[in-house]
Design a protein around this motif. Structure first.
Motif, short mmCIF file in Angstrom:
data_model
loop_
_atom_site.label_atom_id
_atom_site.label_comp_id
_atom_site.label_asym_id
_atom_site.label_seq_id
_atom_site.Cartn_x
_atom_site.Cartn_y
_atom_site.Cartn_z
N TYR A 158 79.17 50.52 28.23
CA TYR A 158 80.48 50.64 28.88
C TYR A 158 81.61 50.25 27.92
N THR A 159 81.30 49.36 26.98
CA THR A 159 82.28 49.05 25.93
C THR A 159 82.47 50.26 25.03
N ASP A 160 81.38 50.95 24.70
CA ASP A 160 81.49 52.19 23.92
C ASP A 160 82.38 53.20 24.63
N TRP A 161 82.16 53.39 25.92
CA TRP A 161 82.93 54.37 26.67
C TRP A 161 84.42 53.98 26.71
N THR A 162 84.70 52.68 26.81
CA THR A 162 86.09 52.22 26.79
C THR A 162 86.71 52.49 25.44
N ARG A 163 85.98 52.18 24.38
CA ARG A 163 86.45 52.48 23.02
C ARG A 163 86.73 53.96 22.86
N ASN A 164 85.83 54.81 23.33
CA ASN A 164 85.99 56.25 23.18
C ASN A 164 87.22 56.77 23.92
N THR A 165 87.53 56.15 25.06
CA THR A 165 88.73 56.54 25.80
C THR A 165 89.98 56.24 24.98
N GLY A 170 94.39 58.41 20.95
CA GLY A 170 95.08 58.29 19.67
C GLY A 170 94.73 57.08 18.84
N TRP A 171 93.89 56.18 19.38
CA TRP A 171 93.47 55.04 18.56
C TRP A 171 92.50 55.51 17.48
N SER A 172 92.33 54.71 16.45
CA SER A 172 91.62 55.14 15.25
C SER A 172 90.12 55.25 15.47
N ASN A 173 89.56 56.37 15.04
CA ASN A 173 88.11 56.57 15.04
C ASN A 173 87.54 56.06 13.71
N ARG A 174 86.24 55.88 13.64
CA ARG A 174 85.58 55.49 12.40
C ARG A 174 84.29 56.30 12.25
N PRO A 175 83.88 56.60 11.01
CA PRO A 175 82.63 57.35 10.81
C PRO A 175 81.42 56.65 11.43
N GLU A 176 81.44 55.32 11.47
CA GLU A 176 80.27 54.59 11.99
C GLU A 176 80.05 54.82 13.48
N TRP A 177 81.09 55.25 14.22
CA TRP A 177 80.97 55.51 15.65
C TRP A 177 80.82 56.99 15.97
N ASP A 178 81.03 57.83 14.99
CA ASP A 178 81.21 59.25 15.23
C ASP A 178 79.91 59.93 15.65
N GLU A 188 81.14 61.02 21.53
CA GLU A 188 80.61 61.40 22.84
C GLU A 188 80.23 60.15 23.63
N ASN A 189 80.47 60.19 24.93
CA ASN A 189 80.00 59.13 25.81
C ASN A 189 78.51 59.34 26.06
N LEU A 190 77.69 58.63 25.32
CA LEU A 190 76.25 58.81 25.42
C LEU A 190 75.72 58.22 26.72
N PRO A 191 74.66 58.80 27.29
CA PRO A 191 74.12 58.30 28.56
C PRO A 191 73.61 56.87 28.44
N VAL A 192 73.58 56.18 29.57
CA VAL A 192 73.12 54.78 29.58
C VAL A 192 71.66 54.66 29.17
N THR A 193 70.90 55.76 29.29
CA THR A 193 69.48 55.73 28.94
C THR A 193 69.23 55.98 27.45
N THR A 194 70.28 56.20 26.66
CA THR A 194 70.13 56.44 25.22
C THR A 194 69.49 55.22 24.56
N HIS A 195 68.56 55.46 23.64
CA HIS A 195 67.95 54.34 22.92
C HIS A 195 68.98 53.77 21.95
N PRO A 196 69.13 52.45 21.86
CA PRO A 196 70.14 51.86 20.97
C PRO A 196 70.09 52.35 19.53
N LYS A 197 68.90 52.67 19.01
CA LYS A 197 68.82 53.14 17.62
C LYS A 197 69.45 54.51 17.44
N ASP A 198 69.70 55.22 18.55
CA ASP A 198 70.31 56.55 18.48
C ASP A 198 71.82 56.51 18.74
N VAL A 199 72.37 55.32 18.81
CA VAL A 199 73.80 55.15 19.09
C VAL A 199 74.52 54.80 17.79
N PRO A 200 75.47 55.63 17.33
CA PRO A 200 76.24 55.27 16.13
C PRO A 200 77.00 53.96 16.35
#
Length: 254
Positions: A158-165, A170-178, A188-200
């Motif tokens: 949910y923190t990721d989704w807030t960041r993505n919003t 217009g807030w700054s993106n970073r390659p590490e999250w892309d 992308e707002n990845l599903p809650v079932t995504t494995h953490p190792k697959d989350v940038p």
């Protein structure tokens, strides 16, 4: 250590934490009972803006302008700090949210009990909003134990989704999250079932990792947004204490 200019920290106590730190009348499971929240965050905000901030500026040698003023907190205090800064960007130019409880409005949201990202997305943005510098972080499991809910740990998803919003506005993106190799678009707002190792992810570290040329390139204090994940860190004061220096360097560093 000279890493940041002198900073005055004002700690505010409350004996009504749940109600004063939340904006929605949700039914809260506190383990042995359910509590219906009576949200008082807007009143708490007025107390800070109308009473506490003027008093501190009167009694201490502050730099009172918004660009020198930060709201910060952890857990419920993390999401409330984001709410306070978002509702009063004319007062708070910086915000730090440690392990913010961004599950509020997500796991059981309604039309009135909105998630923080919905509040952000529905706001008519002002120039002061766009000047807000945001620090977010969370702990998190690495998912090695096979827990299908690992991405939810410490409200990370949910923190990721807030960041993505924020990035979408217009807030700054970073390659590490892309997620699509195009920094001009939000991750992308990845599903809650995504494995953490697959989350940038941009991982927290006590010192700049070898791939970065010091604190400047790791934290990028010139940017408007930073989100770190303390992998394996739990939802407690020890984790927030460990991540606190990175937040202060980012928000106030020379």
């Amino acid at each position: 250590a000279g890493a940041v200019p002198p900073v005055i920290v004002v700690g505010i106590d409350t004996d009504d934490r749940i109600n004063e730190y939340l904006y929605a009348d949700i039914l809260l499971d506190v383990g042995d009972e359910f509590i219906l929240v009576e949200p008082r965050l807007d009143q708490y905000a007025q107390f800070l803006v109308d009473t506490v901030k003027p008093l501190v500026d009167l009694e201490f040698p502050t730099l009172p302008a918004r660009e020198h003023t930060c709201m910060a907190g952890s857990s419920f205090g993390g999401i409330s700090s984001m709410y306070l800064a978002w509702k009063h960007p004319e007062v708070f130019g910086k915000v730090a949210s440690f392990s913010g409880s961004y599950w509020v409005g997500e796991a059981f949201g309604t039309e009135t009990d909105l998630a923080m990202r919905d509040i952000i997305a529905s706001t008519e943005l002002t120039a002061e909003h766009m000047l807000l510098t945001v620090y977010l972080d969370s702990g998190g499991s690495d998912g090695a134990n096979g827990d299908p809910n690992a991405y939810r740990d410490d409200a990370r998803v949910y923190t990721d989704w807030t960041r993505n919003t924020l990035i979408s506005l217009g807030w700054s993106n970073r390659p590490e999250w892309d997620t699509d190799d195009v920094l001009a678009t939000p991750p992308e707002n990845l599903p809650v079932t995504t494995h953490p190792k697959d989350v940038p992810t941009l991982l927290w570290a006590a010192e700049p990792p070898p791939d970065y040329a010091g604190w400047q390139t790791y934290l990028r204090p010139e940017a408007s947004l930073l989100h770190l994940v303390g992998l394996g860190q739990e939802h407690n004061e020890a984790a927030w204490e460990a991540r606190f220096p990175a937040a202060v360097r980012y928000l106030f560093g020379n």
